[in-house]
Design a protein around this motif. Structure first.
Motif, PDB file in Angstrom:
ATOM      1  N   LEU A 117      37.772  32.100  44.212  1.00 58.17           N
ATOM      2  CA  LEU A 117      36.926  31.681  45.316  1.00 58.17           C
ATOM      3  C   LEU A 117      37.629  30.587  46.103  1.00 58.17           C
ATOM      4  CD1 LEU A 117      33.396  31.435  43.656  1.00 58.17           C
ATOM      5  CD2 LEU A 117      34.148  33.084  45.359  1.00 58.17           C
ATOM      6  N   GLU A 142      35.671  33.968  40.283  1.00 54.51           N
ATOM      7  CA  GLU A 142      35.709  34.879  41.413  1.00 54.51           C
ATOM      8  C   GLU A 142      34.299  35.122  41.936  1.00 54.51           C
ATOM      9  OE1 GLU A 142      38.061  38.338  40.445  1.00 54.51           O
ATOM     10  OE2 GLU A 142      39.769  37.095  39.872  1.00 54.51           O
ATOM     11  N   GLU A 143      34.207  35.937  42.937  1.00 54.64           N
ATOM     12  CA  GLU A 143      32.931  36.207  43.576  1.00 54.64           C
ATOM     13  C   GLU A 143      31.872  36.618  42.571  1.00 54.64           C
ATOM     14  OE1 GLU A 143      31.867  38.752  47.282  1.00 54.64           O
ATOM     15  OE2 GLU A 143      33.981  38.167  47.411  1.00 54.64           O
TER      16      GLU A 143
END
Length: 155
Positions: A117, A142-143
């Protein structure tokens, strides 16, 4: 049954047994336990693995492992127990600079790359094994608030 048929059945049976042994030896958990100096915690999940080389001689592999985002220290403890150090934090700028060079030159064969991110920190750990092989780890968020451990192993 003639002698030729018996030989053919025997050879076929030996080949099938050998093939089964090869696939058992090359399973992802078996490969990772042979090549890493630590055991992954039970709450981790191997998301993807890309193996390079032959069944009995893997020259490299890359793995993406989902870890608990609330407890990444669990993996850092594994690094310390297996390799003697825990690695270091990288800022996004350090990560971009370092990985652009690394993935272009040394790890150009890899397809799985961390996608952290924006504005987050990335943990990196690099070590050589007792056999003289090289292991590179990245931990990122991460997302969707998922944490991943990326493992790059090279003979």
């Amino acid at each position: 049954m003639s002698k030729k048929e018996k030989i053919l059945v025997t050879v076929t049976l030996i080949m099938v047994i050998l093939l089964v042994v090869c696939f058992v030896y090359d399973r992802t958990p078996a490969l990772m336990s042979r090549t890493l100096a630590y055991t992954l915690p039970e709450d981790t999940k191997v998301v993807d693995v890309d193996k390079h080389g032959f069944l009995f001689y893997r020259v490299a592999y890359e793995a993406k492992v989902e870890i608990d985002p609330e407890n990444p220290e669990e993996i850092l403890t594994c690094f310390v127990q297996g390799y003697g150090d825990s690695g270091r934090f990288l800022t996004m700028e350090e990560y971009k600079t370092m990985t652009d060079y690394m993935f272009e030159n040394f790890y150009s064969y890899t397809d799985m790359h961390p996608a952290p991110l924006a504005g987050s920190y990335i943990w990196m750990h690099e070590a050589d094994t007792e056999d003289g092989h090289h292991v590179l780890h990245f931990i990122d968020i991460e997302e969707g608030d998922h944490a991943y451990l990326y493992i790059y192993y090279v003979r």
